[in-house]
Scaffold this active site. Structure first.
Site, PDB file in Angstrom:
ATOM      1  N   CYS A 135       0.816  -1.214   0.000  1.00 28.45           N
ATOM      2  CA  CYS A 135       0.000   0.000   0.000  1.00 28.45           C
ATOM      3  C   CYS A 135       0.852   1.267   0.000  1.00 28.45           C
ATOM      4  O   CYS A 135       0.316   2.374  -0.163  1.00 28.45           O
ATOM      5  CB  CYS A 135      -0.943   0.021   1.195  1.00 28.45           C
ATOM      6  SG  CYS A 135      -0.102   0.095   2.813  1.00 28.45           S
ATOM      7  N   CYS A 221     -11.966 -42.063   1.720  1.00 31.88           N
ATOM      8  CA  CYS A 221     -13.056 -42.951   1.343  1.00 31.88           C
ATOM      9  C   CYS A 221     -13.990 -42.169   0.419  1.00 31.88           C
ATOM     10  O   CYS A 221     -14.398 -41.053   0.748  1.00 31.88           O
ATOM     11  CB  CYS A 221     -13.802 -43.440   2.575  1.00 31.88           C
ATOM     12  SG  CYS A 221     -15.328 -44.347   2.204  1.00 31.88           S
ATOM     13  N   CYS A 245     -17.337 -46.873   7.475  1.00 34.34           N
ATOM     14  CA  CYS A 245     -18.705 -46.466   7.140  1.00 34.34           C
ATOM     15  C   CYS A 245     -19.445 -47.571   6.402  1.00 34.34           C
ATOM     16  O   CYS A 245     -20.576 -47.374   5.966  1.00 34.34           O
ATOM     17  CB  CYS A 245     -18.693 -45.196   6.297  1.00 34.34           C
ATOM     18  SG  CYS A 245     -17.998 -45.420   4.633  1.00 34.34           S
ATOM     19  N   CYS A 303     -49.187 -49.772 -41.741  1.00 31.79           N
ATOM     20  CA  CYS A 303     -48.765 -50.140 -43.091  1.00 31.79           C
ATOM     21  C   CYS A 303     -47.403 -49.548 -43.423  1.00 31.79           C
ATOM     22  O   CYS A 303     -46.746 -48.947 -42.578  1.00 31.79           O
ATOM     23  CB  CYS A 303     -49.813 -49.663 -44.099  1.00 31.79           C
ATOM     24  SG  CYS A 303     -49.939 -47.847 -44.187  1.00 31.79           S
ATOM     25  N   CYS A 317     -42.045 -45.002 -48.747  1.00 29.64           N
ATOM     26  CA  CYS A 317     -42.278 -46.413 -48.432  1.00 29.64           C
ATOM     27  C   CYS A 317     -41.256 -46.867 -47.389  1.00 29.64           C
ATOM     28  O   CYS A 317     -40.056 -46.637 -47.546  1.00 29.64           O
ATOM     29  CB  CYS A 317     -42.160 -47.257 -49.702  1.00 29.64           C
ATOM     30  SG  CYS A 317     -42.148 -49.048 -49.400  1.00 29.64           S
ATOM     31  N   CYS A 320     -38.578 -49.778 -49.094  1.00 25.10           N
ATOM     32  CA  CYS A 320     -37.550 -49.384 -50.071  1.00 25.10           C
ATOM     33  C   CYS A 320     -37.102 -47.947 -49.925  1.00 25.10           C
ATOM     34  O   CYS A 320     -36.167 -47.516 -50.618  1.00 25.10           O
ATOM     35  CB  CYS A 320     -38.062 -49.626 -51.493  1.00 25.10           C
ATOM     36  SG  CYS A 320     -39.362 -48.471 -52.010  1.00 25.10           S
TER      37      CYS A 320
END
Length: 585
Positions: A135, A221, A245, A303, A317, A320
């Site tokens: 400072c 652990c 534990c 379908c 389709c 295909c």
């Protein structure tokens, strides 16, 4: 040494315990001993010592602090330096006393320069007033503070500097002088004296934790909320650790305990469970991309006319993948596609169908192993809850009803602890099986047989501990059958423990005996032998059981090994106890 008749009697009791039945000797009113491991043999002694070997120490906070102070005092005494300097050295060399000694005596000057320890501490300038290097205010000389380098700074700036370093994290443990050109270390005593109370406690916590986290021989652990540490003796026994534990984990990778699977396999399995690869396999196996926007579409009914979702709305389709405008009655209608069938015969879709089939097979195989892995994990969690319920409620109730102290009911706790451990082992055998090479047919057959026998034995133990215990819990008062239940449960616990421990060791060795002793024929024949003995085991009397085993376990092959009737393990000719399931020859 026991006579042959006595040996056969003992073997018969073992057999009936493992099959879920209890055989009592009508000639003797005393309860027979339910410890049926051949503890007289050298092999069993070695096995027992291996089982109880513990190569780690659980440390609480007081233990850690004591060890830390011991190491600091040791270095301070050997090197003739202050405790603050000893702590700085140990932190720099990760709390390794031997490393500090080696480096110090090899080149003391280099070590001092490296860690910031001045050989001759300097004095503050002899002046009534000094300027703070941070400072730049002027203060009286007697209220200035400095490290061993004697660069003066005011108390307010020191406190701000130390507080900022502590709040930045564990790096404050290696704090140096604020002067940019100086590398002198700031000692622990100065930090403790200048830091505010909260920062001081935080610094002490960092200091304590560094002894565990920077030390290669200790680890925390990994259980949530656990403050215990583990000091591990490297090179001795397995990596499995059970904390106070009750959490069991692998010290090497800190995942949950996973014997018989190695750490690399566990890492791959966990990665596979959390990765997106199986999602992509599912998409590839169960969907097709829209020919226009390429988004995957799953067809589960209806379908072959598919309409993609907005904003695409492309109609095509399903078979295909051609535009639906080119389809109609002439191509097979809504439920068939002549174009697809013709193209399929020409081999147009071979590669696509092959990839989809491979993805489907891979997904089904992974799902098979993962579901069973997850099921055993759920069963283990349920067994842990049942164990807690039994310890907190049922033991006291059973003690009152059977008029026995709880110390005499430890066999029930041991049985449930064994169930929990066996569920863990069985869970990881599915990860082991998933990565077992497909081309090693003999090993795979033998592994599946051993796994099946392990599951059967565990189910017998679990049923006895769960279902048959309820009978005595619901009884109106002491029952004569309780001692028989005690013998049966303790016997099943012992046999199941032995089988699983030997199973773990066999899998950790890579089922090497399968290759060494003609495992193909043994593995393929083991199913029939195991099934035959299981079917006949329940119907045999005490005398016939001993006779059957006496003759069945002496089947010696051309290599001089005898095959155990229980697990078909090929044992050395000189062995009197099966190395897999610990049954007598």
């Amino acid at each position: 040494m026991d006579s042959e008749d006595d040996m056969h009697d003992a073997e018969s009791v073992d057999d009936d315990f493992y099959s879920g039945e209890t055989v009592m000797d009508s000639d003797d009113g005393d309860a027979p001993d339910y410890e049926f491991i051949d503890n007289d043999s050298d092999d069993s002694d070695d096995f027992a010592s291996h089982r109880h070997q513990q190569n780690y120490i659980i440390l609480n906070e007081a233990d850690i602090r004591l060890r830390q102070e011991d190491d600091i005092n040791k270095i301070s005494s050997i090197l003739s330096i202050s405790k603050n300097a000893a702590a700085i050295l140990l932190r720099h060399y990760n709390w390794s006393v031997s490393k500090v000694n080696d480096e110090w005596f090899a080149d003391e000057e280099k070590v001092r320069r490296l860690v910031g320890l001045l050989e001759e501490p300097r004095a503050l300038p002899n002046a009534k007033e000094l300027t703070c290097g941070i400072c730049f205010e002027v203060y009286r000389g007697d209220i200035m503070r400095s490290a061993a380098c004697r660069h003066p700074f005011c108390v307010t700036c020191w406190q701000g500097y130390i507080s900022t370093a502590i709040n930045d994290g564990p790096g404050c443990l290696m704090l140096r002088c604020p002067d940019p050109s100086c590398g002198a270390a700031v000692g622990q005593d100065m930090i403790i004296s200048l830091a505010p109370h909260d920062d001081r406690e935080k610094y002490r916590r960092y200091f304590l934790r560094s002894f565990v986290e920077d030390n290669r021989k200790t680890k925390w652990c990994p259980a949530p909320g656990c403050d215990y540490a583990v000091d591990f003796i490297v090179g001795g026994g397995t990596f499995d650790v059970t904390c106070r534990c009750s959490y069991s984990f692998c010290w090497n990778c800190t995942e949950e305990a996973h014997r018989p699977v190695d750490c690399d396999t566990v890492s791959k399995w966990i990665m596979k469970n959390s990765a997106e690869s199986e999602n992509m396999n599912w998409i590839l196996a169960n969907s097709k991309p829209c020919p226009k926007c390429k988004r995957p579409i799953e067809k589960n009914q209806g379908c072959m006319h598919i309409t993609c979702t907005p904003p695409c709305k492309f109609e095509f389709c399903w078979l295909c993948l051609g535009a639906w405008s080119d389809h109609g009655e002439r191509t097979g209608g809504f439920y068939a596609c002549n174009r697809y069938e013709a193209a399929k015969q020409e081999g147009v879709y071979d590669d696509t169908e092959k990839r989809r089939e491979m993805a489907k097979n891979s997904l089904e195989r992974y799902t098979h192993y993962y579901e069973r892995w997850a099921t055993n994990q759920s069963s283990r969690q349920k067994a842990l809850a049942d164990l807690q319920q039994m310890q907190n409620v049922q033991l006291e109730k059973l003690s009152d009803k059977q008029c026995q102290p709880e110390s005499q009911l430890k066999f029930i706790t041991e049985a449930w602890l064994q169930i929990v451990e066996c569920r863990r082992v069985l869970k990881w055998t599915y990860a082991y099986g998933y990565y077992l090479p497909e081309h090693e047919h003999a090993k795979r057959q033998f592994f599946e047989y051993l796994q099946g026998e392990a599951e059967s034995g565990l189910e017998r133990l679990h049923q006895c501990a769960e279902k048959e215990l309820q009978i005595h819990l619901n009884a109106d008062g002491p029952s004569k059958e309780f001692n028989e239940f005690r013998m049966k449960l303790a016997g099943l616990t012992s046999v199941t423990r032995n089988y699983f421990e030997n199973l773990v060791r066999a899998l950790e060795n890579g089922l090497s005996d399968v290759d060494a002793h003609g495992g193909t024929s043994r593995a393929s024949g083991s199913r029939g032998l195991g099934a035959g003995s299981s079917k006949s085991r329940n119907s045999r009397s005490k005398g016939t059981a001993a006779t059957s085993r006496s003759s069945g376990s002496r089947n010696i092959d051309d290599s001089g090994h005898w095959s155990c009737e229980y697990c078909t393990f090929a044992n050395a000719k000189s062995a009197t106890v099966c190395q897999m399931c610990q049954q007598r020859r």
